[in-house]
Write a protein that holds these residues in place. Sequence first.
Motif, PDB file in Angstrom:
ATOM      1  N   SER A 194       0.852  -1.360   0.128  1.00  0.00           N
ATOM      2  CA  SER A 194       0.039  -0.067  -0.030  1.00  0.00           C
ATOM      3  C   SER A 194       0.881   1.251  -0.016  1.00  0.00           C
ATOM      4  O   SER A 194       1.988   1.288   0.411  1.00  0.00           O
ATOM      5  CB  SER A 194      -0.689   0.084   1.333  1.00  0.00           C
ATOM      6  OG  SER A 194      -0.061  -0.018   2.475  1.00  0.00           O
ATOM      7  N   LYS A 195       0.186   2.352  -0.237  1.00  0.00           N
ATOM      8  CA  LYS A 195       0.807   3.757  -0.396  1.00  0.00           C
ATOM      9  C   LYS A 195       0.223   4.576   0.428  1.00  0.00           C
ATOM     10  O   LYS A 195      -0.950   4.775   0.763  1.00  0.00           O
ATOM     11  CB  LYS A 195       0.895   4.440  -1.665  1.00  0.00           C
ATOM     12  CG  LYS A 195       1.777   3.254  -2.847  1.00  0.00           C
ATOM     13  CD  LYS A 195       1.584   3.892  -4.247  1.00  0.00           C
ATOM     14  CE  LYS A 195       2.765   5.105  -4.485  1.00  0.00           C
ATOM     15  NZ  LYS A 195       2.659   5.687  -5.864  1.00  0.00           N
ATOM     16  N   VAL A 199      -4.804   4.575  -2.222  1.00  0.00           N
ATOM     17  CA  VAL A 199      -3.683   5.484  -1.587  1.00  0.00           C
ATOM     18  C   VAL A 199      -4.209   6.396  -0.701  1.00  0.00           C
ATOM     19  O   VAL A 199      -5.504   6.851  -1.038  1.00  0.00           O
ATOM     20  CB  VAL A 199      -2.939   6.314  -2.704  1.00  0.00           C
ATOM     21  CG1 VAL A 199      -2.011   7.255  -2.099  1.00  0.00           C
ATOM     22  CG2 VAL A 199      -2.436   5.268  -3.877  1.00  0.00           C
ATOM     23  N   GLN A 200      -3.429   6.157   0.626  1.00  0.00           N
ATOM     24  CA  GLN A 200      -4.046   7.118   1.813  1.00  0.00           C
ATOM     25  C   GLN A 200      -3.284   8.271   1.764  1.00  0.00           C
ATOM     26  O   GLN A 200      -2.012   8.260   1.820  1.00  0.00           O
ATOM     27  CB  GLN A 200      -4.186   6.364   3.108  1.00  0.00           C
ATOM     28  CG  GLN A 200      -4.706   7.157   4.120  1.00  0.00           C
ATOM     29  CD  GLN A 200      -4.606   6.384   5.478  1.00  0.00           C
ATOM     30  OE1 GLN A 200      -3.572   6.530   6.119  1.00  0.00           O
ATOM     31  NE2 GLN A 200      -5.803   5.707   5.827  1.00  0.00           N
ATOM     32  N   ILE A 201      -3.891   9.404   1.722  1.00  0.00           N
ATOM     33  CA  ILE A 201      -3.143  10.879   1.587  1.00  0.00           C
ATOM     34  C   ILE A 201      -3.602  11.507   3.071  1.00  0.00           C
ATOM     35  O   ILE A 201      -4.807  11.696   3.302  1.00  0.00           O
ATOM     36  CB  ILE A 201      -3.518  11.793   0.592  1.00  0.00           C
ATOM     37  CG1 ILE A 201      -3.125  11.209  -0.745  1.00  0.00           C
ATOM     38  CG2 ILE A 201      -2.710  12.945   0.773  1.00  0.00           C
ATOM     39  CD1 ILE A 201      -3.899  11.955  -2.092  1.00  0.00           C
ATOM     40  N   PHE A 206       5.360  15.583   1.468  1.00  0.00           N
ATOM     41  CA  PHE A 206       5.099  16.500   0.154  1.00  0.00           C
ATOM     42  C   PHE A 206       4.397  17.504   0.574  1.00  0.00           C
ATOM     43  O   PHE A 206       3.634  17.639   1.935  1.00  0.00           O
ATOM     44  CB  PHE A 206       4.143  15.507  -0.749  1.00  0.00           C
ATOM     45  CG  PHE A 206       4.397  16.115  -2.288  1.00  0.00           C
ATOM     46  CD1 PHE A 206       5.279  15.655  -3.056  1.00  0.00           C
ATOM     47  CD2 PHE A 206       3.237  16.871  -2.666  1.00  0.00           C
ATOM     48  CE1 PHE A 206       5.469  16.277  -4.248  1.00  0.00           C
ATOM     49  CE2 PHE A 206       3.236  17.172  -3.776  1.00  0.00           C
ATOM     50  CZ  PHE A 206       4.349  17.053  -4.823  1.00  0.00           C
ATOM     51  N   LEU A 207       4.574  18.760  -0.130  1.00  0.00           N
ATOM     52  CA  LEU A 207       4.074  19.757   0.195  1.00  0.00           C
ATOM     53  C   LEU A 207       3.064  20.421  -0.791  1.00  0.00           C
ATOM     54  O   LEU A 207       3.234  20.113  -1.990  1.00  0.00           O
ATOM     55  CB  LEU A 207       5.049  20.736   0.372  1.00  0.00           C
ATOM     56  CG  LEU A 207       6.170  20.399   1.617  1.00  0.00           C
ATOM     57  CD1 LEU A 207       7.296  21.820   1.743  1.00  0.00           C
ATOM     58  CD2 LEU A 207       5.669  20.087   2.887  1.00  0.00           C
ATOM     59  N   PRO A 232       4.582   7.646  -0.809  1.00  0.00           N
ATOM     60  CA  PRO A 232       5.712   6.726  -0.781  1.00  0.00           C
ATOM     61  C   PRO A 232       4.894   5.276  -0.513  1.00  0.00           C
ATOM     62  O   PRO A 232       3.829   5.271   0.064  1.00  0.00           O
ATOM     63  CB  PRO A 232       6.590   6.954   0.117  1.00  0.00           C
ATOM     64  CG  PRO A 232       5.768   7.943   1.123  1.00  0.00           C
ATOM     65  CD  PRO A 232       4.793   8.406  -0.061  1.00  0.00           C
ATOM     66  N   GLN A 233       5.591   4.209  -0.617  1.00  0.00           N
ATOM     67  CA  GLN A 233       5.039   2.782  -0.092  1.00  0.00           C
ATOM     68  C   GLN A 233       5.037   2.870   1.322  1.00  0.00           C
ATOM     69  O   GLN A 233       6.123   2.889   1.797  1.00  0.00           O
ATOM     70  CB  GLN A 233       5.658   1.847  -0.954  1.00  0.00           C
ATOM     71  CG  GLN A 233       5.624   1.825  -2.428  1.00  0.00           C
ATOM     72  CD  GLN A 233       5.828   0.301  -2.918  1.00  0.00           C
ATOM     73  OE1 GLN A 233       6.885  -0.063  -2.592  1.00  0.00           O
ATOM     74  NE2 GLN A 233       4.897  -0.102  -3.919  1.00  0.00           N
TER      75      GLN A 233
END
Length: 294
Positions: free
Chosen positions: A3-4, A53-55, A87-88, A168-169
């Motif tokens: 997962s990411k 993907v979880q942000i 990340f920004l 990222p992973q």
Amino acid sequence: MESKAGFVAVLGRPNAGKSTFLNTLLGERLALVSHKANATRRRMNLVVMVEEVQIVFVDTPGIHRQEKLLNQYMLKEAMKAMQDCDFLLFLAPASDKVSFYEEFLENAKNKPHFLLLPKSDSVSKEELFYKIEEYQKYQDCYEALIPISYKDFGSLKNVVKQVAQKMPQNPYYYDPEILSPNSTREIVKEMIRESCFDNLSDELPYESDVVVNIYKEKISLDYIKANIIVHKESQKAMVIGKEGKTLKRIGKNAREKIEKFVGKKVYLELFVKVVSSWSKQKEGLKKIGYNFED
């Protein structure tokens, strides 16, 4: 397949629209929104899933420099998020000066980021084109320059899809079903604070804060007892208002927001408490929940 997941700090000057951006994405008003600058005082994590993907978006106080202790705490929160995240996103409204972005670059230390131009629909096409041209000289610094409009959900969705590709992973940090790992108590505090911003004159919200003393959850009704903290007696009188009308208005406004969030009836009791110079001493700030040592 692994997962990411990753953390993404949402940054910008005060009133750049960071909280509006996140609330629009979530479809919920979790982050404090006000037309007055410096409403957000501490970081709040908001979870968005894009397929697998979880942000974890991190809403931050506006980047600004002032001598007041509370403002120093807010700047520290923003800088910490900048350093800690994968990340920004830097939000520079289309009408802003480029100098705000230049200051951000000095602090970002080559951290990967997107430069977003919100409120792009509030300027003419010529002005937007000129603004994009101004930022072109920094094209080696950002990974993408994206004009967005809060009225155009598609433009926001496009940003999120691109952000997801940068994650990222990692295993998921939080349950994918939740909108925020912040406690209900913390979110309720922000909703009461937002109601103070909505219902008090310009300066007073900055001299006030909220402490939730009791939060009892029941099946059909939540009971909440909270104090609105101010610096002095004259401010207390202003928050209460003639015959208690201002405090009632704040309470009604806050209760409606909280009920919508928790999905049931809420009994909200608000009191106003004077804590002299609470925002001017580290110990006073710590009691309200702003700990410089965290």
